[in-house]
Design a protein around this motif. Structure first.
Motif, PDB file in Angstrom:
ATOM      1  N   ALA A   1       4.495   5.397   2.308  1.00  0.00           N
ATOM      2  CA  ALA A   1       4.816   6.829   2.439  1.00  0.00           C
ATOM      3  C   ALA A   1       5.170   7.188   3.880  1.00  0.00           C
ATOM      4  CB  ALA A   1       3.629   7.667   1.963  1.00  0.00           C
TER       5      ALA A   1
ATOM      6  N   ARG B   1       0.293   4.261   0.611  1.00  0.00           N
ATOM      7  CA  ARG B   1       0.067   5.177   1.743  1.00  0.00           C
ATOM      8  C   ARG B   1       0.856   4.730   2.964  1.00  0.00           C
ATOM      9  NH1 ARG B   1      -3.880   4.825  -1.388  1.00  0.00           N
ATOM     10  NH2 ARG B   1      -4.693   6.733  -2.326  1.00  0.00           N
ATOM     11  N   GLN B   2       0.898   3.413   3.179  1.00  0.00           N
ATOM     12  CA  GLN B   2       1.668   2.865   4.294  1.00  0.00           C
ATOM     13  C   GLN B   2       3.167   3.088   4.045  1.00  0.00           C
ATOM     14  OE1 GLN B   2      -0.137   1.714   6.753  1.00  0.00           O
ATOM     15  NE2 GLN B   2       1.743   1.539   7.977  1.00  0.00           N
TER      16      GLN B   2
ATOM     17  N   ALA C   1       0.170   7.924  -5.355  1.00  0.00           N
ATOM     18  CA  ALA C   1      -0.801   6.844  -5.146  1.00  0.00           C
ATOM     19  C   ALA C   1      -0.892   5.935  -6.371  1.00  0.00           C
ATOM     20  CB  ALA C   1      -2.167   7.441  -4.817  1.00  0.00           C
TER      21      ALA C   1
ATOM     22  N   LEU D   1       2.276  11.508  -1.969  1.00  0.00           N
ATOM     23  CA  LEU D   1       2.043  10.974  -0.618  1.00  0.00           C
ATOM     24  C   LEU D   1       3.210  11.298   0.299  1.00  0.00           C
ATOM     25  CD1 LEU D   1       0.758   7.452  -1.716  1.00  0.00           C
ATOM     26  CD2 LEU D   1      -0.628   9.364  -0.857  1.00  0.00           C
TER      27      LEU D   1
ATOM     28  N   ASP E   1       0.855  -1.189   0.000  1.00  0.00           N
ATOM     29  CA  ASP E   1       0.000   0.000   0.000  1.00  0.00           C
ATOM     30  C   ASP E   1       0.898   1.249   0.000  1.00  0.00           C
ATOM     31  OD1 ASP E   1      -1.657   2.097   0.485  1.00  0.00           O
ATOM     32  OD2 ASP E   1      -2.523   1.310   2.347  1.00  0.00           O
TER      33      ASP E   1
END
Ligand code: ATP
Length: 308
Positions: free
Chosen positions: A221, A218-219, A268, A252, A216
């Motif tokens: 980042a 976002r994780q 993303a 991100l 992921d």
């Protein structure tokens, strides 16, 4: 009967960014102990090797004028090392086509050295094992072994001991290139100066390894980090503006790549990366931008029948 001259061999080799770079204490040999996570991204140099009256080297492409053409060129050093190892004359001509920014913290010189090792062992049909190639690579520089592997990998020691990291998911990046370069030894020197008198806690590597496995962005980042970043920003304060602009444009996270001054922004997805690149390019906070993805494979011979 005359022996046939083998056809030139061309190798394509990627740039790297460091998703994680933890700088430990200085070792007795003067190098810092590192724990890093390398990630190969889709900016490439091409290195062609051919039989010649050599060794000789030609450099083309972006930043070619700043690349030495004497024996300090890492690709030529690789030719000389492999010739010695194989007990052959280094009668080789090398042509570099630079697509990796020079002195940008993306290990372009190391990439060329790895590509020269792979290309020449193919030209000379040496059939070296990966371990033999890695040992030669480590003699040439800390980042050369990773350029053989590519992908995503953890590097320890000076960065030359490589363990591949499984990364099933592609990540999308915007790479912001700057005018001029930063000297890697000077950035380490600046870090020592900034740290003097304080005992820095080592940055743990586990969170970034978990995020890579999860895929992921976002994780990921949240767990990117580079101990050299404060030193690079101290030497090139304009990077602070670039890093902020990338995140404001929708990335991100942003970080300095290795010793800088190149900055890498995680996005993303690919569409987002194109948007961030367009916005950054219009703001004048860097020389130019590239959209890239990773991980990509390391130094590979280009099949003449199937060019990339
Ligand atoms: P490092 O790998 O030391 O972190 P870097 O990634 O910032 O360096 P490189 O593009 O590898 O940057 O170049 C660092 C310096 O190495 C250049 O300024 C140049 O003088 C020298 N150099 C030697 N060989 C090469 C090569 N084949 N390509 C680019 N630079 C080279």
């Amino acid at each position: 009967m005359l022996a046939a001259v083998p056809s030139p061999v061309t190798v394509r080799v990627p740039a790297k960014i460091n998703l994680h770079l933890a700088v430990g204490p200085v070792r007795p040999d003067g190098y810092h102990e590192l724990v890093t996570v390398f990630h190969a991204v889709s900016l490439y140099d091409e290195v062609s090797v051919a039989e010649g009256e050599g060794p000789s080297i030609e450099v083309h492409g972006e930043g070619a004028a700043e690349v030495p053409t004497d024996e300090t060129n890492l690709a030529l050093r690789a030719v000389l090392l492999l010739a010695e190892h194989a007990d052959r004359d280094p009668d080789v001509s090398v042509v570099l086509r630079k697509g990796i920014p020079v002195a940008g913290g993306m290990a372009g010189g190391s990439a060329d050295a790895a590509a020269a090792l792979v290309g020449l062992s193919s030209l000379w049909k040496l059939e070296l094992t990966r371990d033999e190639l890695s040992e030669l690579a480590a003699e040439l520089g800390s980042d050369v072994a990773f350029a053989l592997y590519g992908g995503t990998a953890m590097g320890t020691g000076r960065g030359e001991r490589i363990v591949p990291v499984l990364a099933r998911h592609a990540q999308h990046w915007v790479i912001a290139l700057h005018r001029g370069g930063l000297s890697t030894p000077e950035v380490f020197g600046e870090l020592d100066r900034l740290r003097s008198g304080s005992d820095a806690e080592p940055r743990p590597v586990e969170p970034v390894l978990e995020a890579i496995a999860g895929g992921d962005p976002r994780q990921l980042a949240l767990s990117l980090g580079n101990d050299l970043q404060p030193a690079a920003v101290s030497m090139a304060p304009e990077l602070r503006r670039t890093l902020r602009a990338g995140v404001d444009a929708g990335a991100l996270a942003g970080l300095v790549s290795g010793s800088g001054p190149t900055c890498a922004f995680l996005c993303a997805d690919r569409d987002r990366a194109v948007d961030v690149a367009t916005e950054l390019a219009g703001l004048g906070v860097c020389r130019t931008v590239r959209v890239a993805h990773g991980p990509v494979p390391g130094a590979r011979v280009v099949d003449p029948a199937d060019p990339p």
